[in-house]
Write a protein that holds these residues in place. Sequence first.
Motif, PDB file in Angstrom:
ATOM      1  N   HIS A  51       0.830  -1.215   0.000  1.00 10.41           N
ATOM      2  CA  HIS A  51       0.000   0.000   0.000  1.00 10.41           C
ATOM      3  C   HIS A  51       0.865   1.267   0.000  1.00 10.41           C
ATOM      4  N   TYR A  54       2.221   1.932  -3.413  1.00 10.02           N
ATOM      5  CA  TYR A  54       1.169   2.524  -4.252  1.00 10.02           C
ATOM      6  C   TYR A  54       1.027   4.019  -3.982  1.00 10.02           C
ATOM      7  N   SER A 125     -10.029   1.723   4.737  1.00 10.36           N
ATOM      8  CA  SER A 125     -10.094   1.038   3.434  1.00 10.36           C
ATOM      9  C   SER A 125      -9.561   1.953   2.337  1.00 10.36           C
ATOM     10  N   PHE A 132      -5.681   8.798  -4.319  1.00 11.70           N
ATOM     11  CA  PHE A 132      -6.399   8.138  -5.417  1.00 11.70           C
ATOM     12  C   PHE A 132      -7.575   9.007  -5.848  1.00 11.70           C
ATOM     13  N   ARG A 133      -8.313   9.553  -4.870  1.00 16.89           N
ATOM     14  CA  ARG A 133      -9.442  10.453  -5.195  1.00 16.89           C
ATOM     15  C   ARG A 133      -8.955  11.703  -5.910  1.00 16.89           C
ATOM     16  N   ARG A 146     -19.203  10.002  -9.686  1.00 10.86           N
ATOM     17  CA  ARG A 146     -18.853   8.578  -9.627  1.00 10.86           C
ATOM     18  C   ARG A 146     -20.113   7.727  -9.601  1.00 10.86           C
ATOM     19  N   ARG A 302      -8.529  -1.144 -11.984  1.00 13.62           N
ATOM     20  CA  ARG A 302      -9.756  -1.342 -11.200  1.00 13.62           C
ATOM     21  C   ARG A 302     -10.291  -2.776 -11.369  1.00 13.62           C
ATOM     22  N   HIS A 305      -7.965  -5.153  -9.552  1.00 12.17           N
ATOM     23  CA  HIS A 305      -8.128  -4.976  -8.108  1.00 12.17           C
ATOM     24  C   HIS A 305      -9.446  -5.614  -7.658  1.00 12.17           C
ATOM     25  N   MET A 308      -8.944  -9.285  -7.506  1.00  8.58           N
ATOM     26  CA  MET A 308      -8.123  -9.624  -6.337  1.00  8.58           C
ATOM     27  C   MET A 308      -8.976  -9.583  -5.063  1.00  8.58           C
ATOM     28  N   GLY A 318     -16.627  -5.017   2.101  1.00  7.37           N
ATOM     29  CA  GLY A 318     -15.280  -4.468   2.315  1.00  7.37           C
ATOM     30  C   GLY A 318     -15.152  -3.865   3.710  1.00  7.37           C
ATOM     31  N   THR A 319     -13.881  -3.639   4.122  1.00  2.95           N
ATOM     32  CA  THR A 319     -13.684  -3.013   5.443  1.00  2.95           C
ATOM     33  C   THR A 319     -14.240  -1.591   5.467  1.00  2.95           C
ATOM     34  N   GLY A 320     -14.381  -1.004   4.275  1.00  5.83           N
ATOM     35  CA  GLY A 320     -14.929   0.361   4.190  1.00  5.83           C
ATOM     36  C   GLY A 320     -16.448   0.361   4.093  1.00  5.83           C
ATOM     37  N   GLY A 321     -17.066  -0.830   4.089  1.00  2.63           N
ATOM     38  CA  GLY A 321     -18.526  -0.901   4.145  1.00  2.63           C
ATOM     39  C   GLY A 321     -19.223  -1.063   2.793  1.00  2.63           C
ATOM     40  N   SER A 322     -18.465  -1.149   1.689  1.00  6.78           N
ATOM     41  CA  SER A 322     -19.134  -1.339   0.389  1.00  6.78           C
ATOM     42  C   SER A 322     -19.470  -2.825   0.207  1.00  6.78           C
ATOM     43  N   TYR A 327     -19.158  -3.829  -5.752  1.00  5.21           N
ATOM     44  CA  TYR A 327     -18.937  -2.380  -5.868  1.00  5.21           C
ATOM     45  C   TYR A 327     -17.747  -2.098  -6.784  1.00  5.21           C
TER      46      TYR A 327
HETATM   47  C1  HEM Z   1      -5.888  -7.737   0.260  1.00  8.57           C
HETATM   48  C2  HEM Z   1      -5.868  -6.775  -0.626  1.00  8.57           C
HETATM   49  C3  HEM Z   1      -7.013  -5.855  -0.886  1.00  8.57           C
HETATM   50  C4  HEM Z   1      -8.356  -6.077  -0.739  1.00  8.57           C
HETATM   51  C5  HEM Z   1      -9.058  -7.329  -0.242  1.00  8.57           C
HETATM   52  C6  HEM Z   1      -9.045  -4.849  -1.134  1.00  8.57           C
HETATM   53  C7  HEM Z   1     -10.395  -4.669  -1.100  1.00  8.57           C
HETATM   54  C8  HEM Z   1     -11.043  -3.485  -1.379  1.00  8.57           C
HETATM   55  C9  HEM Z   1     -12.453  -3.274  -1.240  1.00  8.57           C
HETATM   56  C10 HEM Z   1     -13.473  -4.314  -0.838  1.00  8.57           C
HETATM   57  C11 HEM Z   1     -12.693  -1.992  -1.581  1.00  8.57           C
HETATM   58  C12 HEM Z   1     -14.057  -1.274  -1.594  1.00  8.57           C
HETATM   59  C13 HEM Z   1     -14.166  -0.347  -0.432  1.00  8.57           C
HETATM   60  C14 HEM Z   1     -14.470  -1.090   0.847  1.00  8.57           C
HETATM   61  O1  HEM Z   1     -15.634  -1.414   1.063  1.00  8.57           O
HETATM   62  O2  HEM Z   1     -13.517  -1.337   1.599  1.00  8.57           O
HETATM   63  C15 HEM Z   1     -11.453  -1.390  -1.935  1.00  8.57           C
HETATM   64  C16 HEM Z   1     -11.298  -0.105  -2.384  1.00  8.57           C
HETATM   65  C17 HEM Z   1     -10.111   0.424  -2.783  1.00  8.57           C
HETATM   66  N1  HEM Z   1      -8.878  -0.167  -2.692  1.00  8.57           N
HETATM   67 FE1  HEM Z   1      -8.493  -2.061  -2.150  1.00  8.57          FE
HETATM   68  N2  HEM Z   1      -8.105  -3.943  -1.546  1.00  8.57           N
HETATM   69  C18 HEM Z   1      -6.868  -4.517  -1.422  1.00  8.57           C
HETATM   70  C19 HEM Z   1      -5.656  -3.938  -1.742  1.00  8.57           C
HETATM   71  C20 HEM Z   1      -5.512  -2.686  -2.252  1.00  8.57           C
HETATM   72  C21 HEM Z   1      -4.252  -2.106  -2.636  1.00  8.57           C
HETATM   73  C22 HEM Z   1      -2.883  -2.781  -2.598  1.00  8.57           C
HETATM   74  C23 HEM Z   1      -4.525  -0.845  -3.035  1.00  8.57           C
HETATM   75  C24 HEM Z   1      -3.516   0.137  -3.499  1.00  8.57           C
HETATM   76  C25 HEM Z   1      -3.520   1.371  -3.106  1.00  8.57           C
HETATM   77  C26 HEM Z   1      -5.953  -0.626  -2.926  1.00  8.57           C
HETATM   78  C27 HEM Z   1      -6.615   0.532  -3.241  1.00  8.57           C
HETATM   79  C28 HEM Z   1      -7.972   0.709  -3.168  1.00  8.57           C
HETATM   80  C29 HEM Z   1      -8.631   1.927  -3.585  1.00  8.57           C
HETATM   81  C30 HEM Z   1      -7.978   3.157  -4.191  1.00  8.57           C
HETATM   82  C31 HEM Z   1      -9.978   1.741  -3.357  1.00  8.57           C
HETATM   83  C32 HEM Z   1     -11.110   2.703  -3.684  1.00  8.57           C
HETATM   84  C33 HEM Z   1     -11.646   2.316  -5.052  1.00  8.57           C
HETATM   85  C34 HEM Z   1     -12.874   3.104  -5.486  1.00  8.57           C
HETATM   86  O3  HEM Z   1     -13.605   3.627  -4.637  1.00  8.57           O
HETATM   87  O4  HEM Z   1     -13.093   3.197  -6.696  1.00  8.57           O
HETATM   88  N3  HEM Z   1      -6.523  -1.773  -2.458  1.00  8.57           N
HETATM   89  N4  HEM Z   1     -10.459  -2.324  -1.800  1.00  8.57           N
END
Ligand code: HEM
Length: 375
Positions: A51, A54, A125, A132-133, A146, A302, A305, A308, A318-322, A327
């Motif tokens: 992270h 990134y 999250s 990024f935003r 969005r 996207r 990701h 993944m 997700g940990t952010g609640g989506s 999503y």
């Molecule tokens: C185990 C690895 C990861 C998992 C399971 C994961 C999962 C998620 C999930 C579920 C979301 C949706 C928001 C939420 O509800 O939390 C999210 C959003 C996002 N994640 Fe990850 N993520 C991972 C790794 C990463 C990495 C390495 C990055 C690099 C910076 C990243 C960047 C982002 C960004 C920028 C968003 C917002 C996307 C948007 O709103 O369009 N994530 N991620």
Amino acid sequence: MLFKIKNTEFEMSGTYYGDYLKLDKLLSAQVPLSKSQGQESHDETLFIVVHQVYELWFKQILHELKSIRDLFVGDNIEERSLHSVNERLERIIKIQNLLIDQLPVMETMTPMDFLEFRDLLVPASGFQSIQFRQIEIIMGLPTGRRGKIDRQYFMGRLSEADQKSIDEAEAQQSLFDGLEKWLERIPFTKEKNFDFWNAYRTTVDDMLTNEEQILLKNLATLPEAAKEAQMEGLESTKKTFASLFDPKQFLKLTKSGKRRLSQRATLNALFILLYRDEPILHQPYRLLNLLMDIDENFTSWRQRHAIMAQRMLGTKVGTGGSSGHEYLKMAAEKNRVYLDLFNLSTFLIPRSKLPVLPTELKRQLNFYIAEEGTK
Ligand code: HEM
């Protein structure tokens, strides 16, 4: 800086590698939560490092994007600046390729290893990645635009300081705004004695009539339903072409969200694509292509990701609640910024059918033009 070799101290002047790169700060910034809770999860260090890497690259992308946006929102862009703009866009593309290639490193962590520390992250999250935003906003995707997730939803998850930085980013013009104005200023299609778009429309009309005749000839052998489908297809192509020139229809499509660039900007971008071989249009053409590459790369990231996240979480939220994977999949599809440029391919015609440009206009589009008869 003081050094000690065999009990002798001496001073070394000049820059020191670790100081210059602030490695003391950088390398002490990986602090696994699981460790502070008493039982360190081995893979949390990887999670943090990936992270952080990134975020560093996001910083560089923002650095490049801001400089390009600042140029574009000005009243005038010198031809020579376009070259460095394109070099910087190219750099962003190379960085994006790294960002996509980094995901497999993250995927060396198995879902069960992730579960060892995942709960400690809630409610943090990627939603809270301000850089990024900011990248999205500078590119031309404000939070209100969005897909599905509304602005309040995002803002509610951010600290006051981060909300302020999003507000500030949104108060400024984006690269998309600047590009649109720049495209609108392009002068070539409005010559005194030549209306390029009249000539183009005549060519397109001829092409479509020709297509209709070929279709009619072949229809005889087709079943009724297939005939109707083919004729409908042709009618829809005609309407799409007509909508490019009719300001009312154009506005209707803009209001319904199907088009975003203004009509003038769209037509001028199309002119650049059609006459890309003319020397003056080389850099503008490259610029439009690079912007499409960047848009496409963000979509690829996207999508990767999202897959993944599915692999790590299955259908969990997700940990952010989506809704997690759902999503992210939607975000990959909906959050395109330069889609209008992609859709211009609808209006391309073969090179051999391009309207011949008047000599005066050709002269403007060339750095050098041969004397008549010497070509
Ligand atoms: C185990 C690895 C990861 C998992 C399971 C994961 C999962 C998620 C999930 C579920 C979301 C949706 C928001 C939420 O509800 O939390 C999210 C959003 C996002 N994640 Fe990850 N993520 C991972 C790794 C990463 C990495 C390495 C990055 C690099 C910076 C990243 C960047 C982002 C960004 C920028 C968003 C917002 C996307 C948007 O709103 O369009 N994530 N991620």
